[in-house]
Scaffold this active site. Sequence first.
Site, PDB file in Angstrom:
ATOM      1  N   ASP A 150       0.754  -1.324  -0.101  1.00  0.00           N
ATOM      2  CA  ASP A 150       0.013  -0.063   0.027  1.00  0.00           C
ATOM      3  C   ASP A 150       0.946   1.159   0.045  1.00  0.00           C
ATOM      4  O   ASP A 150       0.282   2.251  -0.207  1.00  0.00           O
ATOM      5  CB  ASP A 150      -0.840   0.035   1.226  1.00  0.00           C
ATOM      6  CG  ASP A 150      -0.275   0.001   2.504  1.00  0.00           C
ATOM      7  OD1 ASP A 150       0.928  -0.160   2.658  1.00  0.00           O
ATOM      8  OD2 ASP A 150      -1.055  -0.091   3.624  1.00  0.00           O
ATOM      9  N   SER A 151       2.227   1.092   0.164  1.00  0.00           N
ATOM     10  CA  SER A 151       3.055   2.234  -0.051  1.00  0.00           C
ATOM     11  C   SER A 151       2.682   2.809  -1.495  1.00  0.00           C
ATOM     12  O   SER A 151       3.514   3.887  -1.771  1.00  0.00           O
ATOM     13  CB  SER A 151       4.545   1.427   0.059  1.00  0.00           C
ATOM     14  OG  SER A 151       4.893   0.533  -0.909  1.00  0.00           O
ATOM     15  N   ASP A 174      -0.737  -6.362   0.094  1.00  0.00           N
ATOM     16  CA  ASP A 174      -1.179  -5.541   1.356  1.00  0.00           C
ATOM     17  C   ASP A 174      -2.613  -5.480   1.550  1.00  0.00           C
ATOM     18  O   ASP A 174      -3.338  -5.089   0.376  1.00  0.00           O
ATOM     19  CB  ASP A 174      -0.506  -4.184   1.354  1.00  0.00           C
ATOM     20  CG  ASP A 174       0.714  -4.169   1.998  1.00  0.00           C
ATOM     21  OD1 ASP A 174       1.031  -5.173   3.109  1.00  0.00           O
ATOM     22  OD2 ASP A 174       1.437  -3.250   1.961  1.00  0.00           O
ATOM     23  N   LYS A 211      -0.971  -9.522   3.249  1.00  0.00           N
ATOM     24  CA  LYS A 211      -0.134  -9.044   4.458  1.00  0.00           C
ATOM     25  C   LYS A 211      -0.749  -7.950   5.105  1.00  0.00           C
ATOM     26  O   LYS A 211      -1.715  -7.125   4.430  1.00  0.00           O
ATOM     27  CB  LYS A 211       1.376  -8.319   4.160  1.00  0.00           C
ATOM     28  CG  LYS A 211       1.950  -7.517   5.239  1.00  0.00           C
ATOM     29  CD  LYS A 211       3.431  -7.135   4.961  1.00  0.00           C
ATOM     30  CE  LYS A 211       3.428  -5.848   4.195  1.00  0.00           C
ATOM     31  NZ  LYS A 211       2.771  -4.668   4.997  1.00  0.00           N
ATOM     32  N   GLU A 232      -1.192  -5.295   8.764  1.00  0.00           N
ATOM     33  CA  GLU A 232      -0.510  -4.932   9.988  1.00  0.00           C
ATOM     34  C   GLU A 232      -1.109  -5.014  10.961  1.00  0.00           C
ATOM     35  O   GLU A 232      -2.371  -5.014  11.175  1.00  0.00           O
ATOM     36  CB  GLU A 232      -0.364  -3.390   9.745  1.00  0.00           C
ATOM     37  CG  GLU A 232       0.437  -2.910   8.531  1.00  0.00           C
ATOM     38  CD  GLU A 232       0.507  -1.347   8.234  1.00  0.00           C
ATOM     39  OE1 GLU A 232      -0.013  -0.644   9.099  1.00  0.00           O
ATOM     40  OE2 GLU A 232       0.889  -0.981   7.008  1.00  0.00           O
ATOM     41  N   GLU A 255       9.151  -3.941  11.060  1.00  0.00           N
ATOM     42  CA  GLU A 255       9.703  -2.331  10.450  1.00  0.00           C
ATOM     43  C   GLU A 255      10.196  -1.467  11.502  1.00  0.00           C
ATOM     44  O   GLU A 255       9.592  -1.183  12.460  1.00  0.00           O
ATOM     45  CB  GLU A 255       8.524  -1.911   9.675  1.00  0.00           C
ATOM     46  CG  GLU A 255       8.885  -0.390   9.357  1.00  0.00           C
ATOM     47  CD  GLU A 255       7.955  -0.098   7.979  1.00  0.00           C
ATOM     48  OE1 GLU A 255       8.192   1.054   7.701  1.00  0.00           O
ATOM     49  OE2 GLU A 255       6.752  -0.758   7.792  1.00  0.00           O
TER      50      GLU A 255
END
Length: 261
Positions: free
Chosen positions: A42-43, A81, A110, A112, A179
């Site tokens: 999502d970056s 993501d 993925k 978070e 991270e």
Amino acid sequence: MPRKSVLDFAKGRGAYVWITAYDYPTAKAVDEAGVDGILVGDSLGMVLLGLPNTLGVTMEDMVRHTEAVARARPRALVVADMPFMSYETGPEDALRNAARLVKAGADAVKLEGGTEYAPIVERLVKAGIPVMGHIGLTPQRFLTIGGFKMVGKTEEQRRKILEDAKALRDAGVFSIVLEFVPASLAREVTQAVDVPTICIGSGPHCDGQILVLHDVVGLTERPPSFAKKYADVAAAIREAVSKYAEEVRKGLFPAREHYRE
């Protein structure tokens, strides 16, 4: 060579190389370079769309870019993501959205978060969707952690990250991204869990590393301190386009070999 699966990622098999990619040509290029895993992160909201953070990235964005990467038919594992608020609302929403990403071509997703999201991870894994965890600095939660800064410097934070890693391991993740945590903590987590850890800005003690492609090739205006630039693609683009513009203005392009009468 056969395509990789999550079963190819285990402790003791060397250092795993991960990188982001968001479209067909870059996915093809990084795969040909020999990476083990490609993250459709999502970056993309920040490095492709110019957003100030990742919160504005939608499921539609992630599906579209996952499809583009998958069309390159990479040998590397493709992980997508889950964007902000695509899984936080409950296991069934998470399952529905994760399934969209898998149907778009992702081999895994993925998400978070730690202990609080372990039940969601477990639900996805039971449904047959492999999950990569992500703890430490979690960019989707920058509003609650005080910005984009190192996490895990206090004893309370260290204990929480260790608990999160173990909870995710128990929930069935095949790997965990760490991270921007202290290297000593990354080593402790890596030793505490039996799934591979992948560091970004967390030192050399993980089972692998991941970076954002645009940081690696010099396309990011202000890359994070933990990134390393291996090329200056931005300079190459400026030079190439400047030459093109100059030749057009001087009448040198198109030359005779570039067209037909």
